[in-house]
Design an enzyme around this catalytic site. Structure first.
Site, PDB file in Angstrom:
ATOM      1  N   TYR A 165      29.812  16.059  -8.906  1.00 36.24           N
ATOM      2  CA  TYR A 165      30.460  17.319  -8.689  1.00 36.24           C
ATOM      3  C   TYR A 165      30.506  17.560  -7.063  1.00 36.24           C
ATOM      4  CZ  TYR A 165      31.007  18.404 -13.452  1.00 36.24           C
ATOM      5  OH  TYR A 165      31.522  18.194 -14.646  1.00 36.24           O
ATOM      6  N   ALA A 179      31.086  10.735 -18.029  1.00 29.82           N
ATOM      7  CA  ALA A 179      29.636  11.207 -18.164  1.00 29.82           C
ATOM      8  C   ALA A 179      29.746  12.539 -17.160  1.00 29.82           C
ATOM      9  CB  ALA A 179      28.707  10.695 -17.780  1.00 29.82           C
ATOM     10  N   LYS A 180      29.160  13.355 -17.882  1.00 27.39           N
ATOM     11  CA  LYS A 180      29.067  14.803 -16.851  1.00 27.39           C
ATOM     12  C   LYS A 180      27.833  14.581 -16.067  1.00 27.39           C
ATOM     13  CE  LYS A 180      29.625  19.524 -17.505  1.00 27.39           C
ATOM     14  NZ  LYS A 180      30.573  19.926 -16.530  1.00 27.39           N
ATOM     15  N   VAL A 181      27.945  13.894 -14.820  1.00 30.48           N
ATOM     16  CA  VAL A 181      26.749  13.472 -13.905  1.00 30.48           C
ATOM     17  C   VAL A 181      26.808  14.447 -12.887  1.00 30.48           C
ATOM     18  CG1 VAL A 181      26.084  11.745 -12.496  1.00 30.48           C
ATOM     19  CG2 VAL A 181      27.174  10.810 -14.539  1.00 30.48           C
TER      20      VAL A 181
END
Ligand code: PMP
Length: 294
Positions: free
Chosen positions: A158, A152-154
């Site tokens: 980052y 998932a691009k959570v």
């Protein structure tokens, strides 16, 4: 830089001036990184402005929300339509698009009380530049897939990317290559990794990486160009002994690597499979292939 007093963004069903839009300081996303986002690129093609792989990006946004239990009550086709409107309202033809799903005030470690979506865009050059990169293996590993939903691009993921990229830059390198927690090659802080050896291409398998939409596009291009591709588990030594390598992502597009730990890859970039794929990718995003067959 990212907006001025004329910039319009999409926020929860409305178009508003970026300068008038704000967020809640008690947002769960701001405090805990509990939100998801996308990075999309629009290109000025001979067919007009085209948002590359728009459906794939919004489906991933939806899936990222699902994976971390953020309710996603939006329609993918509608979001694509709103994206084109954002581009039009800002007079952008060639731009980077950033949708963000974020949560309202909630200081508890529980599911969100309210969810918002915003879509903004800005004009952005290739994220890692156009020059070949000198990379280093990071001291940071990618988060373990058992500690989060790594596919998932959570937002919170980052922090790991920022730590790795800034460490690499502090050491004088252009970019970091992160390993997974077992010591196998994983990916860049915001891109996927490919390398070549003896005419074959290799890339880390999914499971410990963000399965990039550019990565999937490169895999498709390999099929079209009859380039043999192996997905698997590889060690830093495999990269060190490669003939050539590149990173790829929506923001970075395809960018060649010059060296790993200051040791140059043996093959000239222009003679690599990476260069061939870079050209094919540019043609694809600019819809040049269609032009040629029409
Ligand atoms: N890995 C990470 C960690 C990223 O942030 C990105 C950028 N989204 C990628 C890979 C490449 O993904 P995509 O090709 O979908 O942009």
């Amino acid at each position: 830089m990212y907006f001025n007093d004329k910039t319009t963004i999409y926020l929860n069903g409305h178009f508003v001036k970026a300068t008038n839009a704000n967020t809640d300081l008690y947002s769960q996303t701001l405090h805990y990184g509990y939100g998801v986002f996308e990075g999309i690129r629009a290109y000025d093609t001979h067919n007009g402005t085209r948002v590359f792989k728009a459906k794939e990006h919004y489906e991933r946004l939806k899936n990222s929300c699902k994976l971390i239990n953020i309710p996603f009550d939006y329609d993918v086709d509608d979001l694509i339509e709103q994206t084109y409107k954002v581009l039009k309202l800002n007079n952008f033809k060639d731009a980077y698009v950033r949708p963000l799903v974020f949560c309202g005030p909630n200081m508890s470690l529980t599911k969100p009380n309210s969810v918002s979506i915003m879509i903004c865009a800005w004009e952005w050059a290739a994220y890692l530049g156009d020059n070949l990169l000198n990379v280093t293996i990071s001291s940071f590993s990618r988060p373990h897939p058992k500690s989060t939903k790594i596919e998932a691009k959570v937002c919170g993921h980052y922090v790991n990317s920022i730590l790795a990229a800034s460490e690499a830059k502090e050491k004088g390198f252009d970019e970091a290559i992160l390993l997974d927690t077992d010591g196998f090659l994983a990916e860049g802080p915001g891109s996927n990794l490919f390398f070549e050896k003896n005419g074959k291409l290799f890339t880390p398998k999914t499971g410990n990486i963000l399965p990039g939409i550019t990565r999937a596009t490169v895999i498709d291009l390999c099929k079209n160009l009859e380039i043999e591709l192996v997905e698997g588990e590889f060690l830093p030594e495999d990269l060190a002994n490669a003939d050539g390598a590149f990173l790829c992502g929506t923001a970075a597009e395809i960018i060649g690597l010059q060296s790993l730990e200051n040791k140059k890859f043996t093959r000239e970039w222009n003679a690599t499979l990476g260069k061939k794929l870079q050209t094919a990718y540019k043609n694809l995003v600019l819809e040049k292939q269609l032009q040629e067959t029409n």
